[in-house]
Design a protein around this motif. Structure first.
Motif, PDB file in Angstrom:
ATOM      1  N   VAL A  24      14.060 107.375  46.979  1.00  0.00           N
ATOM      2  CA  VAL A  24      13.976 108.479  47.937  1.00  0.00           C
ATOM      3  C   VAL A  24      15.007 109.556  47.598  1.00  0.00           C
ATOM      4  O   VAL A  24      14.753 110.747  47.789  1.00  0.00           O
ATOM      5  CB  VAL A  24      14.128 107.964  49.386  1.00  0.00           C
ATOM      6  CG1 VAL A  24      14.206 109.113  50.376  1.00  0.00           C
ATOM      7  CG2 VAL A  24      12.967 107.048  49.744  1.00  0.00           C
ATOM      8  N   TYR A  27      13.530 111.791  45.087  1.00  0.00           N
ATOM      9  CA  TYR A  27      12.592 112.700  45.743  1.00  0.00           C
ATOM     10  C   TYR A  27      13.335 113.835  46.455  1.00  0.00           C
ATOM     11  O   TYR A  27      12.898 114.984  46.411  1.00  0.00           O
ATOM     12  CB  TYR A  27      11.689 111.958  46.741  1.00  0.00           C
ATOM     13  CG  TYR A  27      10.912 112.931  47.584  1.00  0.00           C
ATOM     14  CD1 TYR A  27       9.838 113.633  47.039  1.00  0.00           C
ATOM     15  CD2 TYR A  27      11.285 113.216  48.895  1.00  0.00           C
ATOM     16  CE1 TYR A  27       9.157 114.578  47.777  1.00  0.00           C
ATOM     17  CE2 TYR A  27      10.616 114.156  49.640  1.00  0.00           C
ATOM     18  CZ  TYR A  27       9.549 114.830  49.083  1.00  0.00           C
ATOM     19  OH  TYR A  27       8.885 115.776  49.811  1.00  0.00           O
ATOM     20  N   LEU A  30      14.144 116.525  44.044  1.00  0.00           N
ATOM     21  CA  LEU A  30      12.919 117.237  43.650  1.00  0.00           C
ATOM     22  C   LEU A  30      12.457 118.166  44.771  1.00  0.00           C
ATOM     23  O   LEU A  30      12.085 119.324  44.531  1.00  0.00           O
ATOM     24  CB  LEU A  30      11.822 116.209  43.317  1.00  0.00           C
ATOM     25  CG  LEU A  30      10.432 116.779  43.028  1.00  0.00           C
ATOM     26  CD1 LEU A  30      10.446 117.578  41.721  1.00  0.00           C
ATOM     27  CD2 LEU A  30       9.396 115.670  42.952  1.00  0.00           C
ATOM     28  N   HIS A  31      12.495 117.664  46.007  1.00  0.00           N
ATOM     29  CA  HIS A  31      12.027 118.413  47.164  1.00  0.00           C
ATOM     30  C   HIS A  31      12.871 119.667  47.390  1.00  0.00           C
ATOM     31  O   HIS A  31      12.326 120.755  47.620  1.00  0.00           O
ATOM     32  CB  HIS A  31      12.068 117.496  48.389  1.00  0.00           C
ATOM     33  CG  HIS A  31      11.546 118.110  49.639  1.00  0.00           C
ATOM     34  ND1 HIS A  31      10.350 118.798  49.697  1.00  0.00           N
ATOM     35  CD2 HIS A  31      12.048 118.137  50.899  1.00  0.00           C
ATOM     36  CE1 HIS A  31      10.153 119.221  50.944  1.00  0.00           C
ATOM     37  NE2 HIS A  31      11.173 118.837  51.685  1.00  0.00           N
ATOM     38  N   TRP A  57      -0.190 112.919  41.967  1.00  0.00           N
ATOM     39  CA  TRP A  57       0.867 113.191  42.942  1.00  0.00           C
ATOM     40  C   TRP A  57       0.522 112.615  44.301  1.00  0.00           C
ATOM     41  O   TRP A  57       1.417 112.257  45.070  1.00  0.00           O
ATOM     42  CB  TRP A  57       1.144 114.693  43.042  1.00  0.00           C
ATOM     43  CG  TRP A  57       2.030 115.157  41.934  1.00  0.00           C
ATOM     44  CD1 TRP A  57       1.674 115.908  40.867  1.00  0.00           C
ATOM     45  CD2 TRP A  57       3.429 114.869  41.770  1.00  0.00           C
ATOM     46  NE1 TRP A  57       2.757 116.107  40.052  1.00  0.00           N
ATOM     47  CE2 TRP A  57       3.848 115.487  40.586  1.00  0.00           C
ATOM     48  CE3 TRP A  57       4.358 114.154  42.528  1.00  0.00           C
ATOM     49  CZ2 TRP A  57       5.162 115.408  40.125  1.00  0.00           C
ATOM     50  CZ3 TRP A  57       5.668 114.075  42.069  1.00  0.00           C
ATOM     51  CH2 TRP A  57       6.061 114.704  40.881  1.00  0.00           C
ATOM     52  N   ALA A  60       1.616 109.198  44.113  1.00  0.00           N
ATOM     53  CA  ALA A  60       3.080 109.174  44.194  1.00  0.00           C
ATOM     54  C   ALA A  60       3.546 109.407  45.628  1.00  0.00           C
ATOM     55  O   ALA A  60       4.518 108.800  46.083  1.00  0.00           O
ATOM     56  CB  ALA A  60       3.673 110.231  43.273  1.00  0.00           C
ATOM     57  N   GLU A  61       2.823 110.284  46.357  1.00  0.00           N
ATOM     58  CA  GLU A  61       3.173 110.552  47.758  1.00  0.00           C
ATOM     59  C   GLU A  61       2.986 109.305  48.615  1.00  0.00           C
ATOM     60  O   GLU A  61       3.782 109.040  49.515  1.00  0.00           O
ATOM     61  CB  GLU A  61       2.320 111.688  48.323  1.00  0.00           C
ATOM     62  CG  GLU A  61       2.959 113.051  48.171  1.00  0.00           C
ATOM     63  CD  GLU A  61       2.114 114.166  48.758  1.00  0.00           C
ATOM     64  OE1 GLU A  61       0.964 113.893  49.179  1.00  0.00           O
ATOM     65  OE2 GLU A  61       2.595 115.294  48.788  1.00  0.00           O
ATOM     66  N   LEU A  64       5.847 107.173  47.914  1.00  0.00           N
ATOM     67  CA  LEU A  64       7.014 107.746  48.585  1.00  0.00           C
ATOM     68  C   LEU A  64       6.996 107.383  50.064  1.00  0.00           C
ATOM     69  O   LEU A  64       8.017 106.977  50.632  1.00  0.00           O
ATOM     70  CB  LEU A  64       7.018 109.270  48.421  1.00  0.00           C
ATOM     71  CG  LEU A  64       8.060 110.025  49.258  1.00  0.00           C
ATOM     72  CD1 LEU A  64       9.459 109.789  48.730  1.00  0.00           C
ATOM     73  CD2 LEU A  64       7.754 111.507  49.300  1.00  0.00           C
TER      74      LEU A  64
END
Lengths: 118, 136
Positions: A24, A27, A30-31, A57, A60-61, A64
């Motif tokens: 996380v 992420y 990246l976010h 993606w 991947a989401e 996540l």
């Protein structure tokens, strides 16, 4: 890192908490980077964000979502054990919360994959 | 039996990780609900045709929501760095390497915060108009 140890629910929960925490964190970087695209104008931002709607993606989401869900639910469990004396019921608590989050994961990832959530 | 913090640095790290963790469960739920399930209030009815860019800018041009997002970012940055350092403390044993890793984590945290703040802070009510003028 993984010492010779009898694998109990607490050990499994601990290892997965660290694994999902690191995932996380990746992420999060990246976010936040994606948000800098707001400064490059409408087209640049929309292009950057729409890349995340590609099938790879979306998968991947869903992963996540699973990682965040596990980390949040297990984190609440840790607080219940540490602050509210739930240690006696810890095994039942663990499996109860994991069951509930598994159901939430199936529902949530289905919504993500089916593009109901953008 | 409930556990209590006793006052040294390690205990505060442990204590704040739980406090920020609970705060993050609540703020993440709000962040997710607003960004994925709610139309920005300024956007009007269901026939609104704005892009994801418009929606993001409208949300962030609200000072209250911007403040909320920046608070959320600070909580997440602290919690992530504190968590990475908890792993680092366990895995890295050589003193010099431990210090180097600690400084690297702090630096990464500051970098994340700076990038996040500079990305979000300047977005205000005139952002869309300025963007349109710049592309003409």
């Amino acid at each position: 890192m993984f010492l010779r140890y009898k694998w109990e629910t607490g050990m499994l929960a601990w290892a997965m908490h660290r694994l999902t925490g690191v995932a996380v964190t990746f992420y999060l970087f990246l976010h936040v980077y994606t948000m800098t695209k707001l400064h490059d104008g409408e087209a640049a931002y929309n292009t950057a964000v729409s890349a995340f709607s590609q099938p790879m993606w979306k998968a991947a989401e869903a992963l996540l979502f699973g990682a965040v869900l596990y980390h949040a639910v297990n984190g609440v469990r840790i607080v219940l054990v540490d602050f509210f004396g739930a240690a006696r019921q810890q095994r039942r608590l663990f499996w109860g919360m994991m069951g509930a989050s598994a159901a939430a994961f199936v529902l949530g990832s289905w919504l993500i994959i089916s593009h109901a959530v953008h | 039996m409930a556990v209590r913090a006793t006052g040294n640095a390690g205990h505060w790290s442990w204590y704040f990780q739980r406090v920020t963790g609970i705060a993050l469960v609540l703020t993440l739920a709000a962040h997710f609900a607003v960004n994925h399930f709610m139309r920005p209030p300024e956007a009007g009815g269901a026939d609104w045709a704005g892009s994801l860019y418009h929606a993001a800018v409208l949300r962030l041009s609200n000072p209250l929501y911007k403040g909320f997002e920046l608070t959320f970012l600070m909580l997440a940055t602290y919690h992530a760095c504190n968590g990475l350092w908890a792993i680092g403390r366990d895995v890295v044993t050589r003193p010099l390497a431990r210090t180097a890793l600690f400084m690297l984590i702090v630096l990464a945290g500051f970098a994340l915060a700076v990038v996040g703040w500079t990305a979000i802070l300047p977005i205000d009510q005139d952002w869309l108009a300025r963007g349109a003028a710049a592309t003409q």
